[in-house]
Design a protein around this motif. Structure first.
Motif, PDB file in Angstrom:
ATOM      1  N   LEU A  14      -5.960   4.453   0.270  1.00 44.76           N
ATOM      2  CA  LEU A  14      -4.687   3.812   0.594  1.00 44.76           C
ATOM      3  C   LEU A  14      -4.170   4.267   1.952  1.00 44.76           C
ATOM      4  N   ALA A  15      -4.292   5.576   2.236  1.00 43.71           N
ATOM      5  CA  ALA A  15      -3.805   6.089   3.515  1.00 43.71           C
ATOM      6  C   ALA A  15      -4.581   5.484   4.679  1.00 43.71           C
ATOM      7  N   ARG A  16      -5.888   5.360   4.539  1.00 41.19           N
ATOM      8  CA  ARG A  16      -6.679   4.749   5.611  1.00 41.19           C
ATOM      9  C   ARG A  16      -6.354   3.267   5.763  1.00 41.19           C
ATOM     10  N   GLY A  22       6.351  17.673  -0.092  1.00 43.85           N
ATOM     11  CA  GLY A  22       7.232  17.959   1.034  1.00 43.85           C
ATOM     12  C   GLY A  22       6.940  17.147   2.278  1.00 43.85           C
ATOM     13  N   LEU A  23       5.959  16.260   2.226  1.00 45.21           N
ATOM     14  CA  LEU A  23       5.564  15.487   3.396  1.00 45.21           C
ATOM     15  C   LEU A  23       6.149  14.077   3.346  1.00 45.21           C
ATOM     16  N   THR A  24       6.445  13.534   4.508  1.00 43.43           N
ATOM     17  CA  THR A  24       6.977  12.176   4.592  1.00 43.43           C
ATOM     18  C   THR A  24       6.389  11.471   5.804  1.00 43.43           C
ATOM     19  N   GLY A  25       6.504  10.154   5.795  1.00 42.45           N
ATOM     20  CA  GLY A  25       6.146   9.349   6.960  1.00 42.45           C
ATOM     21  C   GLY A  25       4.704   9.497   7.382  1.00 42.45           C
ATOM     22  N   THR A  26       4.501   9.598   8.701  1.00 38.57           N
ATOM     23  CA  THR A  26       3.161   9.680   9.268  1.00 38.57           C
ATOM     24  C   THR A  26       2.439  10.944   8.814  1.00 38.57           C
ATOM     25  N   THR A  27       3.188  12.016   8.652  1.00 39.60           N
ATOM     26  CA  THR A  27       2.570  13.273   8.212  1.00 39.60           C
ATOM     27  C   THR A  27       1.940  13.119   6.835  1.00 39.60           C
ATOM     28  N   LEU A  28       2.623  12.433   5.938  1.00 40.49           N
ATOM     29  CA  LEU A  28       2.084  12.210   4.597  1.00 40.49           C
ATOM     30  C   LEU A  28       0.834  11.335   4.655  1.00 40.49           C
ATOM     31  N   ILE A  29       0.865  10.281   5.455  1.00 40.47           N
ATOM     32  CA  ILE A  29      -0.290   9.386   5.561  1.00 40.47           C
ATOM     33  C   ILE A  29      -1.504  10.145   6.090  1.00 40.47           C
ATOM     34  N   ALA A  81       0.833  -1.210   0.000  1.00 42.71           N
ATOM     35  CA  ALA A  81       0.000   0.000   0.000  1.00 42.71           C
ATOM     36  C   ALA A  81       0.865   1.258   0.000  1.00 42.71           C
ATOM     37  N   LEU A  82       1.956   1.256   0.761  1.00 41.48           N
ATOM     38  CA  LEU A  82       2.858   2.416   0.772  1.00 41.48           C
ATOM     39  C   LEU A  82       3.487   2.642  -0.596  1.00 41.48           C
ATOM     40  N   ASN A  83       3.907   1.573  -1.233  1.00 45.05           N
ATOM     41  CA  ASN A  83       4.501   1.711  -2.571  1.00 45.05           C
ATOM     42  C   ASN A  83       3.487   2.263  -3.571  1.00 45.05           C
ATOM     43  N   GLN A  84       2.249   1.787  -3.481  1.00 42.14           N
ATOM     44  CA  GLN A  84       1.207   2.279  -4.383  1.00 42.14           C
ATOM     45  C   GLN A  84       0.886   3.746  -4.115  1.00 42.14           C
TER      46      GLN A  84
END
Length: 360
Positions: free
Chosen positions: A209-211, A176-183, A155-158
């Motif tokens: 996908l994030a959920r 500019g977002l990464t990790g938990t912030t991006l999700i 899911a992360l790759n997608q």
């Protein structure tokens, strides 16, 4: 003289060697006498009643001295547990006789006969895992955990791939977002109702996908907590070994199984983990080669233990320096250390399982 089940007159036979070719719905059994003659073959349903009928059928020929069962870790697991509970010596048979298949073809009946003959000839001698203790419980928990980790990775790759190809305004707002912030940002997206728009469709996909990633992360955390608690409870001596964490200990116990009599020596455990060198001598050459067999997951677990010790254990680092001065390559040194760790882990796991068996 035979009956409708293929049973011959067995008044003169007292010892029976059984072989069972297992499938999801049916098990095909064959009974042989001590010299390899077929006494009878029959197919039974893969149910509790079928196991009982199979045992009764075998007992009609005489005393079952050993039973070879294919797939004791999958379709044959239930039958293997039943036969072991009835006092029958169960032997795990994994490799089919390819020469016999070429000569006589491939049928369930022939496979059952070949399985019994493999036991009779001594080609198959491995004791299957009992599947009735903490090793089976840990294996079940690890199955769910491994599946969740793989699904989250996919899911992360997608999600990242969708962001790369997303329309420019959406991609720039998330770049500019990464990790938990991006999700979290993707989970809060508010797409419109018109899914013919690439922007709305991409936002919808990213939010789903994030959920999914968030739910899987919660599942992984819960599974790791359960697994760590169970592992420390049943393997106190093993988890106390330097460099051995709950995940590593759980993998090694799942490889060893619940019955310590299955692996009676540390050399057998080393072979099971693929860390025992294989003799490859010939003529005047005396040498050993790398063992590429065994459980590769257990081999990887031992490798992680060695890497941790090379970084943090003074004794292991001193051993590395000494053997390096002797001219041994680092990869060979790591193989030697893995063999030593296998000896140590076998001792602690055997102790833990024995203590668990005697604890009320």
């Amino acid at each position: 003289m035979t009956d409708q089940h293929g049973i011959v007159d067995t008044a003169q036979h007292t010892a029976v060697i059984a072989g069972v070719d297992t499938h999801k719905d049916t098990h095909t059994a064959a009974a042989l006498d001590p010299v390899g003659r077929v006494l009878g073959t029959h197919t039974f349903p893969a149910t509790t009643a079928g196991y009982t009928a199979l045992g009764t059928w075998l007992a009609g020929f005489g005393t079952v001295s050993a039973a070879g069962v294919e797939g004791t870790g999958s379709y044959g697991a239930g039958l293997a547990r039943y036969l072991a509970g009835e006092g029958v010596t169960v032997v795990e048979v994994n490799q089919p006789d390819r020469h016999a298949r070429r000569r006589k073809g491939k049928t369930d009946t022939q496979d059952a006969i070949n399985t019994a003959r493999a036991v009779l000839a001594g080609h198959a001698e491995a004791t299957p895992k009992a599947g009735t203790g903490p090793a089976a419980a840990i294996t079940a928990l690890r199955t769910a955990l491994t599946s969740a980790v793989k699904s989250r990775t996919a899911a992360l790759n997608q999600l990242h791939a969708l962001i790369v190809t997303a329309p420019a305004p959406l991609r720039e707002s998330l770049s500019g977002l990464t990790g938990t912030t991006l999700i979290r940002a993707c989970a809060r997206l508010r797409p419109g109702t018109d899914l013919t728009s690439p922007v709305n469709a991409t936002k919808t996909a990213l939010r789903r996908l994030a959920r999914r990633i968030t739910d899987l992360t919660t599942e992984i955390t819960d599974a790791k907590t359960d697994l760590n608690t169970l592992t420390r409870q049943v393997l106190p001596a093993t988890t106390a070994v330097f460099g051995v964490g709950p995940d590593t200990a759980a993998q090694l116990l799942a490889t060893a199984g619940d019955n310590p009599d299955r692996i009676t020596t540390e050399a057998q455990f080393a072979h099971l983990c693929g860390t025992a060198p294989i003799d490859a001598s010939s003529g005047r050459n005396n040498r050993h080669r790398l063992n590429r067999g065994g459980d590769r997951h257990a081999n990887a677990a031992l490798h992680r233990i060695v890497i941790v010790r090379l970084r943090h254990c003074p004794r292991t680092r001193a051993y590395l320096e000494r053997r390096t001065r002797e001219g041994l390559p680092k990869r060979h040194i790591i193989r030697c250390l893995k063999r030593y760790v296998a000896r140590e882990i076998h001792r602690t796991i055997t102790t833990d399982i024995a203590n668990l068996a005697t604890t009320p």
